[in-house]
Design an enzyme around this catalytic site. Structure first.
Site, PDB file in Angstrom:
ATOM      1  CG  ASN A 101      -0.772   5.467  13.540  1.00 34.38           C
ATOM      2  OD1 ASN A 101      -0.315   5.718  12.464  1.00 34.38           O
ATOM      3  ND2 ASN A 101       0.302   4.818  14.075  1.00 34.38           N
ATOM      4  CG  ASN A 150      -0.909   0.500   2.354  1.00 37.35           C
ATOM      5  OD1 ASN A 150      -0.244   1.990   2.508  1.00 37.35           O
ATOM      6  ND2 ASN A 150       0.154  -0.060   2.895  1.00 37.35           N
ATOM      7  CB  CYS A 168       5.899  10.492   8.389  1.00 39.50           C
ATOM      8  SG  CYS A 168       4.448   9.730   9.322  1.00 39.50           S
ATOM      9  CG  ASN A 177       4.553   1.347   9.785  1.00 43.96           C
ATOM     10  OD1 ASN A 177       3.723   0.948   8.966  1.00 43.96           O
ATOM     11  ND2 ASN A 177       4.536   2.388  10.027  1.00 43.96           N
ATOM     12  CB  THR A 178       4.098  -1.661   5.857  1.00 42.20           C
ATOM     13  OG1 THR A 178       4.461  -0.238   5.510  1.00 42.20           O
ATOM     14  CG2 THR A 178       2.934  -1.668   6.188  1.00 42.20           C
TER      15      THR A 178
END
Ligand code: FMN
Length: 303
Positions: free
Chosen positions: A98, A69, A127, A190-191
């Site tokens: 989050n 994604n 991020c 996380n991914t």
């Protein structure tokens, strides 16, 4: 019936199963399918100081056993979240907000605004950091410590969970950096950054080119990383990555997790979380485990 309650930073969760950020919205759509007050908590979509539009489509690509994604952290901004989503969600279950940001000041602003309003803050440090030319905050230990301590100073009344990226050199060093910065708990993973190619067009499938890989196929890597992180810090760890059933969750507990988050599986089975909660009860009963909390950190390595 086993006791499924767990303690996380002095807060009691009715069970250790939490839908993961970005895969559950703010819970409204799922509440039409089942009563979301059965969940241990809800990790909200990433919330920024101002609304973010997200990336161009396509944003999701499927691959065997995983998805990629590049949603781009689309979100309504903190004020709209408080007025509409939090007002609806509060009281139903524990709220884990989050937090996303492109600058340290943005992270600080969201944490300050939500301090005392939610049960936990979860800092998404994957991020892109504008100050570091787009490199994520969560790659280098020194940046992790800085963003954690700056955020923590703004939320003295709310436990701060730091969500670690797996795209790093040493998950143990990064876990320790978050702990030094004042994190009350960690969550991971996380991914993983991936690339899926449309071979007819010889182009990436995602408009963003690369995307974050999640889903069943990442589970063994996530379990290894949770084990390494949990064994390098004293603060509790929330494990996630590829969980599809109660037995997967048990693996994460044995590796050292106190609670788990379920992400991509919510897309394939909208009732995944209540099914996993029921499955944990059955698994504990069948294995004569009275308290699910007793499973945490019970893995014994070979040799
Ligand atoms: C579509 C999508 C959106 C996501 N958005 C966020 C997000 O806003 N903030 C965040 O910290 N993680 C986000 N994640 C990562 C998940 O919360 C989770 O860490 C990851 O998907 C691994 O768990 P899973 O394999 O069970 O999906 C997102 C994942 C997906 C698939």
């Amino acid at each position: 019936m086993a006791d499924l309650t767990v303690e996380l930073c002095g807060v009691t969760l009715k069970n250790p199963v939490i839908p993961a950020s970005g895969t559950f919205g703010f819970g409204r759509e799922f509440d039409e399918i089942y009563d979301i007050s059965c969940l241990g908590g809800v990790a909200t979509k990433g919330i920024a100081l101002t609304p973010w539009g997200g990336n161009p489509v396509p944003r999701i690509a499927e691959s065997r056993g995983v998805i990629l994604n590049a949603v781009g952290l689309q979100n309504p901004g903190v004020e709209k979240f408080i007025a509409e989503d939090l007002a609806w969600l509060k009281g139903k279950t524990r709220v884990i907000a989050n937090v996303v940001g492109r600058t340290l000041e943005e992270y600080e602003g969201v944490c300050a605004r939500l301090d005392g309003l939610v049960d936990f803050l979860e800092l998404n440090i994957s991020c892109p950091n504008v100050r570091c030319g787009g490199m994520a905050f969560g790659i280098r230990p020194e940046n992790i410590e800085e963003v954690t301590s700056r955020a923590k100073a703004k939320c003295p009344h709310t436990p701060l969970i730091v969500k670690l990226s797996p795209n790093v050199e040493s998950i143990a060093r990064n876990a320790q950096a978050a702990e030094r910065g004042g994190a009350d708990a960690l969550s991971l993973v996380n991914t993983f950054t991936g690339l899926a190619i449309d071979i007819e067009r010889r182009r990436p499938i995602l408009a963003n080119n690369t995307g974050g890989v999640s889903g069943a196929g990442i589970k063994p890597i996530a379990v290894r990383m949770v084990y390494e992180a949990a064994h390098s810090v004293k603060i509790p760890v929330i494990g996630m990555g590829g969980i599809t059933c109660a037995e997967d969750a048990v693996e994460f507990f044995m590796a050292g997790a106190t609670a788990v988050q379920v992400g991509t599986q919510n897309f394939t089975d909208t009732r995944a979380c209540p099914r996993i909660i029921a499955g944990l009860n059955e698994w504990c009963d069948a294995h004569k485990v009275e308290r699910v909390a007793d499973l945490t950190d019970t893995l014994q390595l070979n040799g």
